[in-house]
Design a protein around this motif. Sequence first.
Motif, PDB file in Angstrom:
ATOM      1  N   ARG A   1       0.754  -0.647   1.942  1.00  0.00           N
ATOM      2  CA  ARG A   1       2.143  -0.965   1.194  1.00  0.00           C
ATOM      3  C   ARG A   1       2.823  -1.012   2.258  1.00  0.00           C
ATOM      4  O   ARG A   1       3.265  -0.092   3.140  1.00  0.00           O
ATOM      5  CB  ARG A   1       2.622  -0.077   0.091  1.00  0.00           C
ATOM      6  CG  ARG A   1       3.839  -0.388  -0.346  1.00  0.00           C
ATOM      7  CD  ARG A   1       4.365   0.595  -1.428  1.00  0.00           C
ATOM      8  NE  ARG A   1       4.017   2.099  -1.035  1.00  0.00           N
ATOM      9  CZ  ARG A   1       5.045   2.952  -0.501  1.00  0.00           C
ATOM     10  NH1 ARG A   1       5.936   2.331   0.001  1.00  0.00           N
ATOM     11  NH2 ARG A   1       4.579   4.174  -0.418  1.00  0.00           N
ATOM     12  N   GLY A   2       3.876  -2.030   2.664  1.00  0.00           N
ATOM     13  CA  GLY A   2       4.680  -2.351   3.719  1.00  0.00           C
ATOM     14  C   GLY A   2       5.912  -1.685   3.490  1.00  0.00           C
ATOM     15  O   GLY A   2       6.315  -1.400   2.351  1.00  0.00           O
ATOM     16  N   ALA A   3       6.649  -1.463   4.702  1.00  0.00           N
ATOM     17  CA  ALA A   3       7.916  -0.895   4.491  1.00  0.00           C
ATOM     18  C   ALA A   3       9.064  -1.619   3.659  1.00  0.00           C
ATOM     19  O   ALA A   3      10.063  -1.196   3.127  1.00  0.00           O
ATOM     20  CB  ALA A   3       8.354  -0.707   5.901  1.00  0.00           C
ATOM     21  N   GLN A   4       8.693  -3.002   3.434  1.00  0.00           N
ATOM     22  CA  GLN A   4       9.715  -3.543   2.728  1.00  0.00           C
ATOM     23  C   GLN A   4       9.671  -3.454   1.212  1.00  0.00           C
ATOM     24  O   GLN A   4      10.326  -3.883   0.494  1.00  0.00           O
ATOM     25  CB  GLN A   4       9.474  -5.060   2.803  1.00  0.00           C
ATOM     26  CG  GLN A   4       8.212  -5.763   2.185  1.00  0.00           C
ATOM     27  CD  GLN A   4       6.823  -5.763   3.315  1.00  0.00           C
ATOM     28  OE1 GLN A   4       6.739  -4.636   4.128  1.00  0.00           O
ATOM     29  NE2 GLN A   4       6.174  -6.542   3.318  1.00  0.00           N
ATOM     30  N   TRP A   5       8.637  -2.733   0.906  1.00  0.00           N
ATOM     31  CA  TRP A   5       8.188  -2.486  -0.545  1.00  0.00           C
ATOM     32  C   TRP A   5       8.280  -0.852  -0.788  1.00  0.00           C
ATOM     33  O   TRP A   5       8.168   0.113   0.129  1.00  0.00           O
ATOM     34  CB  TRP A   5       6.826  -2.581  -1.014  1.00  0.00           C
ATOM     35  CG  TRP A   5       6.385  -4.105  -1.090  1.00  0.00           C
ATOM     36  CD1 TRP A   5       5.625  -4.698  -0.286  1.00  0.00           C
ATOM     37  CD2 TRP A   5       6.917  -5.098  -2.020  1.00  0.00           C
ATOM     38  NE1 TRP A   5       5.450  -6.264  -0.501  1.00  0.00           N
ATOM     39  CE2 TRP A   5       6.179  -6.307  -1.682  1.00  0.00           C
ATOM     40  CE3 TRP A   5       7.795  -5.138  -3.176  1.00  0.00           C
ATOM     41  CZ2 TRP A   5       6.606  -7.596  -2.446  1.00  0.00           C
ATOM     42  CZ3 TRP A   5       8.026  -6.232  -3.524  1.00  0.00           C
ATOM     43  CH2 TRP A   5       7.473  -7.334  -3.517  1.00  0.00           C
ATOM     44  N   ASP A   6       8.986  -0.591  -2.064  1.00  0.00           N
ATOM     45  CA  ASP A   6       8.750   0.877  -2.514  1.00  0.00           C
ATOM     46  C   ASP A   6       7.846   0.899  -3.712  1.00  0.00           C
ATOM     47  O   ASP A   6       7.876  -0.056  -4.697  1.00  0.00           O
ATOM     48  CB  ASP A   6      10.388   1.184  -2.954  1.00  0.00           C
ATOM     49  CG  ASP A   6      11.064   1.701  -1.781  1.00  0.00           C
ATOM     50  OD1 ASP A   6      10.768   2.095  -0.795  1.00  0.00           O
ATOM     51  OD2 ASP A   6      12.344   1.605  -2.227  1.00  0.00           O
ATOM     52  N   PRO A   7       7.131   2.023  -3.978  1.00  0.00           N
ATOM     53  CA  PRO A   7       6.414   2.063  -5.446  1.00  0.00           C
ATOM     54  C   PRO A   7       7.780   2.051  -6.163  1.00  0.00           C
ATOM     55  O   PRO A   7       8.568   2.770  -6.145  1.00  0.00           O
ATOM     56  CB  PRO A   7       5.710   3.189  -5.074  1.00  0.00           C
ATOM     57  CG  PRO A   7       6.662   4.263  -4.144  1.00  0.00           C
ATOM     58  CD  PRO A   7       7.025   3.124  -3.250  1.00  0.00           C
ATOM     59  N   ALA A   8       7.231   1.751  -7.585  1.00  0.00           N
ATOM     60  CA  ALA A   8       8.362   1.669  -8.512  1.00  0.00           C
ATOM     61  C   ALA A   8       7.877   2.017 -10.024  1.00  0.00           C
ATOM     62  O   ALA A   8       6.530   1.804 -10.436  1.00  0.00           O
ATOM     63  CB  ALA A   8       9.029   0.338  -8.693  1.00  0.00           C
TER      64      ALA A   8
END
Length: 217
Positions: A13-20
């Motif tokens: 998971r890249g820094a541009q994504w958050d787990p949601a």
Amino acid sequence: VLTFTDNFNDNTRGAQWDPAYTASYNVDWITALSSSAVTNETSSQLQSSIVNTAAGYGGYVSSGTYNMTGKSMGVEIVQACKDSNASTDISTTLSVFGATYETIRMKIHREYDDSSISISTSLESPNCGGNGQWCYNTGVNTFDLVNDRFIRLRHDPLSDLIYSETSADGVIYYPYASLARPFSLSTAHFGINAGNQSVGTGTSTTAIYDNFWTTAP
């Protein structure tokens, strides 16, 4: 011009994504891992495995906000998750989030026995009478996992409409629904997620995504 892309090939998971995670469609998402829709990058794809012992939705949401005015966002649907049994509502979604509780969703619903696969576009907003109320829904349209493999939401700045579109090849898209822009797109989050509206009793199922992107018109 592409402005945000992820082909998930790095399996991280890249820094541009958050787990949601959200417990239901009628509450806002939070930045947290989901126990009901376990999401990982694996085999160069994003996969959300639906656990039927708990209701809820999980996936990725952009960690920052983006100006989606006049732009589009889309993702490749490799596999849509299916209902675990006839009494649950499991779906695969592509979403744009505005202010709290304001969400535009493309939702793919696949019956547990594959008797039908449908797609709809909806708007949720507290302005409809309560948090999570459906202001607008296109109704059910037939969805084909081959001919509609790529899905996108596109804002047309001239008409100020948001179009839901599908494509077989990710090049030529066909609109099936539109709605008037319901909120400002200048500071929007976007997300891809899947989940189970209620506790199921059937077997687990997985949503598989590839090649997420946003682009200028």
